[in-house]
Write a protein that holds these residues in place. Structure first.
Motif, short mmCIF file in Angstrom:
data_model
loop_
_atom_site.label_atom_id
_atom_site.label_comp_id
_atom_site.label_asym_id
_atom_site.label_seq_id
_atom_site.Cartn_x
_atom_site.Cartn_y
_atom_site.Cartn_z
N HIS A 9 51.67 -3.96 8.57
CA HIS A 9 52.42 -2.84 7.97
C HIS A 9 52.08 -2.68 6.49
O HIS A 9 52.95 -2.47 5.65
CB HIS A 9 53.92 -3.05 8.16
N LYS A 32 51.11 -4.94 4.43
CA LYS A 32 51.34 -6.14 3.62
C LYS A 32 50.25 -7.16 3.91
O LYS A 32 50.03 -7.53 5.06
CB LYS A 32 52.72 -6.74 3.92
N ARG A 92 57.91 -11.14 7.26
CA ARG A 92 59.15 -10.50 7.72
C ARG A 92 58.88 -9.37 8.70
O ARG A 92 59.76 -8.98 9.47
CB ARG A 92 59.94 -9.97 6.52
N GLN A 93 57.67 -8.82 8.67
CA GLN A 93 57.31 -7.73 9.57
C GLN A 93 56.92 -8.24 10.96
O GLN A 93 56.72 -7.44 11.87
CB GLN A 93 56.12 -6.94 9.00
N PRO A 100 61.78 -7.74 13.91
CA PRO A 100 60.48 -7.40 13.32
C PRO A 100 59.90 -6.15 13.97
O PRO A 100 60.07 -5.94 15.18
CB PRO A 100 59.62 -8.63 13.65
N CYS A 117 58.60 -0.63 18.56
CA CYS A 117 57.97 -1.87 18.10
C CYS A 117 56.50 -1.91 18.52
O CYS A 117 56.14 -1.49 19.63
CB CYS A 117 58.69 -3.08 18.69
#
Length: 290
Positions: free
Chosen positions: A48, A50, A61-62, A136, A169
């Motif tokens: 995402h 990052k 965290r994703q 997530p 997701c």
């Protein structure tokens, strides 16, 4: 020798993506790099947007990762393990989602059970719940149904498919059950010796396959010319057959060789047939370059 070499692809948000390959192909290494557990010697990986190395906390965290190994803390019960995992990601007041996970994964009646008391299949359900407890947007499933019963497989895929469709997701799946990948994944990458040897939509991969497969059972040994192209599992023999004439030719050759074919059927080629063809072609190509 590199565990991964020149691997590069994008997974779109909301995609159900398959990562396939034989043992030792580099699938788990790639997932370890994605999760920040292994540091790549070159290149970059983004989750995402990052970077998993320079912005590790945000990237982690994703991501929710379900590992192959059954890893658990023997001092917690199921609910406590999920609460602890929530706290690891700084998520508070998460009881409603924990209850939903317990219910959706068939763990509600095991919430108070110590992790040591659970069967292997139940422990794997807890691993899935732990990966999802911080909600997530990206879920990584590394052989999630290896060695588990049919009920768990059905429960897991129903729950994960719902997360993919209802909540958008992104799912990355590795599995040796190719019928699962064929049913669930919209796009598939195949790895061999750390390199991507195929990357296409599942439907396109299936279109590349030979149109039919002849399947029968026999107790006799196939002649060398048929054995060279056959997939044999115990008494079951499977051979590519593009049309009716080729089916008749194979059966005639079997009769000539004294092979008694039983329970004969013809089916459409599936992802397993495609996988075997891709791996064989890749082996020839990589061998020629060596």
């Amino acid at each position: 020798m590199h565990a991964l070499k020149g691997v590069s692809f994008d997974i779109e948000p909301g995609e159900f993506f398959g990562l396939l390959g034989p043992n030792g192909a580099g699938k788990t290494t790639l997932i370890s790099v994605l999760a920040g557990l292994t540091r790549a010697s070159a290149g970059r990986v983004l989750v995402h947007g990052k970077n998993v190395q320079t912005d590790y906390q945000a990237a982690r965290r994703q991501l929710g990762v379900v590992p192959q190994e059954l890893v658990f803390d023997p001092f917690f019960n199921v609910r406590e393990a999920l609460r602890f995992q929530s706290g690891y990601f700084g998520v508070r007041h998460n009881e409603a989602w924990i209850d939903e996970l317990l219910e959706g994964l068939g763990l509600a009646d095991k919430a108070g059970a110590n992790m040591r008391q659970l069967s292997g299949g139940m422990k794997r359900r807890v691993l899935v719940a732990q990966a999802l407890v911080h909600k997530p947007p990206v879920i990584v499933l590394d052989e999630p149904t290896a060695g588990v019963d049919v009920e768990l497989r059905q429960t897991l895929w129903q729950f994960v498919s719902d997360l993919n469709k209802r909540q958008g997701c992104t799912v990355l799946l590795t599995t040796h059950y190719l019928e699962e990948a064929e049913a669930l994944c919209g796009r598939i990458a195949m790895l061999r010796q750390g390199q991507v040897v195929a990357l296409e939509s599942t439907s396109e991969l299936l279109r590349r396959a030979s149109s039919n497969v002849l399947r029968f059972k026999t107790d006799q040994t196939l002649p060398d010319d048929l054995a060279a192209v056959a997939r044999v599992t115990g008494r079951v023999v499977q051979l590519p057959a593009h049309d009716a004439l080729e089916v008749e030719r194979i059966l005639a050759r079997a009769r000539e060789s004294g092979v008694l074919a039983q329970d004969i059927e013809i089916r459409k080629a599936d992802l397993e047939d495609v996988f075997i063809d891709v791996m064989e072609n890749a082996a020839h190509a990589q061998g020629a370059r060596a």
